[in-house]
Design a protein around this motif. Structure first.
Motif, PDB file in Angstrom:
ATOM      1  N   GLN A 123      54.135  34.711 -61.590  1.00 44.77           N
ATOM      2  CA  GLN A 123      53.412  34.306 -62.796  1.00 44.77           C
ATOM      3  C   GLN A 123      52.502  33.110 -62.539  1.00 44.77           C
ATOM      4  O   GLN A 123      51.367  33.068 -63.008  1.00 44.77           O
ATOM      5  CB  GLN A 123      54.396  33.961 -63.912  1.00 44.77           C
ATOM      6  N   ILE A 176      52.284  40.371 -67.337  1.00 38.97           N
ATOM      7  CA  ILE A 176      52.469  39.289 -66.368  1.00 38.97           C
ATOM      8  C   ILE A 176      53.661  38.423 -66.768  1.00 38.97           C
ATOM      9  O   ILE A 176      54.412  37.935 -65.918  1.00 38.97           O
ATOM     10  CB  ILE A 176      51.198  38.429 -66.263  1.00 38.97           C
ATOM     11  N   LEU A 204      49.396  34.515 -60.854  1.00 41.81           N
ATOM     12  CA  LEU A 204      48.640  35.518 -61.594  1.00 41.81           C
ATOM     13  C   LEU A 204      48.109  35.000 -62.928  1.00 41.81           C
ATOM     14  O   LEU A 204      47.249  35.633 -63.546  1.00 41.81           O
ATOM     15  CB  LEU A 204      49.516  36.754 -61.826  1.00 41.81           C
ATOM     16  N   GLN A 205      48.612  33.866 -63.394  1.00 46.97           N
ATOM     17  CA  GLN A 205      48.133  33.288 -64.647  1.00 46.97           C
ATOM     18  C   GLN A 205      47.193  32.109 -64.428  1.00 46.97           C
ATOM     19  O   GLN A 205      46.857  31.400 -65.370  1.00 46.97           O
ATOM     20  CB  GLN A 205      49.329  32.848 -65.508  1.00 46.97           C
ATOM     21  N   THR A 241      45.950  45.283 -67.011  1.00 44.81           N
ATOM     22  CA  THR A 241      47.265  45.763 -67.433  1.00 44.81           C
ATOM     23  C   THR A 241      47.108  46.746 -68.586  1.00 44.81           C
ATOM     24  O   THR A 241      46.105  46.736 -69.304  1.00 44.81           O
ATOM     25  CB  THR A 241      48.175  44.600 -67.865  1.00 44.81           C
TER      26      THR A 241
END
Length: 431
Positions: A393, A385, A396-397, A283
């Motif tokens: 989330q 995110i 992706l986390q 990111t």
């Protein structure tokens, strides 16, 4: 004549039914076996056996994909040995579903089990033709199909979904469900996309064993992804982006934490390129170097002969929308399946802000599929995110699978322009 009726009262399930006498049962069974074998066209598929199947796929297949293939192979072989319950095999085009289904059918036939192997469209055609067949009635043919000792329905979901077709398919499945008759189904549909009545039976864990093959099309070489048009819009134009020419910008006077973020992203991306496992998400703001690193990973893998699918998020959506055109040579489900099952997917400039519900749903489906399959994936985004919707989330986390790297350095081009203007002012001052 070799037939009899059982003397049972009116209302009994067997009232009025004609049964073959035991003296003719063997001959009747052989005739049924021959008819089912003829309907199956298994003579043309006799080469599709467990012995000719490659459980780990072709050489170079990503381990996660090969594992799913091997698991499906083991489950199919176990089912063939027991013929107990239902086996649902899901997967994309060319992944091996039909080979495994035919292997089960051929194995059962070798044991003398009356078996019907048929694609669902052909099954429906067989029923339609029975209306005009003088040698049999529709009821006889329908009863023969639904009572086959083993029924293998290949390519479920590709049939013309007319009300009549849906009802016949449901009647067959429901009959075998109630009577717990062995059934094998292959499909490229998700269970959630099936008709509700069928889905409720498919989701019965006490009867149905479900396996999903995530391997890519065996008939296409691993290096063919770019030829399919999936990377042609992006990666070739970024061919010059490599790890060797990535600028860590240590001479620009950036803050120490900004330089550190660039170094961390660079080292993490290079390590991922050498051994693509799990997910890498980069990111940062516009022009900070995200796309350069993503392209460097793609070019590194490409130079090793492992062509990735590299595209911007906008191109991903365009690929899907293009399939809706009447002139499209590729079906939507096939294109989406090619992308979501890619051995390595690099998706640049992902955004969830100000997009339609359709776009959000496609992104969620893509991420969920690759997350569950643990397929190597690289994503870049300007968004944090934490600003994405909760269902994204949670995936992706997940630090077990995902490595998240944030670049805090400012836009590279802005810094270069600033340096140029500063140098120009200095020259004018000296003059």
């Amino acid at each position: 004549m070799g037939y009899l009726r059982t003397a049972v009262p009116l209302g009994h399930p067997n009232f009025g039914k004609v049964e073959a006498c035991t003296c003719r049962q063997g001959e009747v069974t052989r005739q049924v076996h021959a008819r089912l074998f003829a309907l199956s066209n298994l003579e043309e598929l006799k080469h599709l056996t467990f012995e000719t199947f490659r459980p780990r796929g072709r050489v170079g297949l990503v381990p996660a994909l090969a594992d799913s293939l091997e698991f499906a192979f083991n489950q199919a072989r176990l089912f063939a040995q027991n013929l107990n319950g239902w086996l649902l095999i899901q997967g994309g085009y060319g992944c091996g579903k039909t080979h495994l289904a035919a292997s089960i059918a051929n194995y059962a036939v070798s044991l003398g089990v009356p078996t019907l192997f048929i694609t669902v469209p052909d099954l429906l055609d067989t029923l339609r033709f029975a209306y005009d067949n003088p040698d049999t009635t529709f009821e006889e043919r329908f009863d023969e199909i639904r009572n086959a000792n083993l029924l293998v329905m290949d390519d479920f979901g590709t049939q013309n979904a007319t009300p009549w077709a849906q009802e016949k398919i449901f009647q067959i499945l429901n009959y075998r469900y109630i009577n717990r008759l062995p059934l094998v189904i292959t499909t490229n549909l998700a269970v959630d996309d099936m008709e509700e009545r069928i889905r409720s039976r498919i989701e019965d864990p006490e009867l149905v064993t479900r396996v999903e093959i995530i391997a890519t099309d065996y008939r296409r070489p691993l290096e063919d992804d770019a030829q399919r048009g999936l990377s042609t819009l992006a990666l070739p134009f970024l061919r010059s982006r490599s790890f060797a020419n990535f600028d860590l910008r240590q001479s620009e006077g950036l803050k120490s934490e900004e330089v550190k973020s660039l170094e961390t992203a660079f080292q993490t991306a290079r390590h991922f390129a050498e051994n693509p496992e799990g997910w890498l998400i980069i990111t940062g703001g516009t022009g900070c170097g995200k796309t350069h690193l993503a392209a460097a990973i793609g070019n590194y893998r490409n130079d090793l002969g492992k062509v990735p699918v590299f595209m911007t998020f906008a191109d991903f959506l365009d690929h899907l929308r293009a399939t809706f055109s009447p002139s499209s040579q590729v079906r939507y489900d096939r294109r989406f399946d090619e992308i979501r099952t890619a051995p390595l997917l690099i998706l640049d400039d992902v955004t969830t802000a100000a997009v339609s519900s359709w776009v959000r749903e496609k992104l969620f489906q893509l991420i969920t599929y690759r997350y569950n399959a643990e397929l190597p994936t690289v994503m870049t985004s300007q968004e944090r995110i934490e600003d994405m919707e909760p269902r994204l989330q949670t995936r992706l986390q997940d630090t077990r699978l995902v490595t998240l790297v944030g670049i805090t350095a400012p836009m590279y081009r802005v810094r270069e322009e600033h340096k140029s203007k500063t140098a120009s002012r200095r020259r004018r001052t000296k003059k």
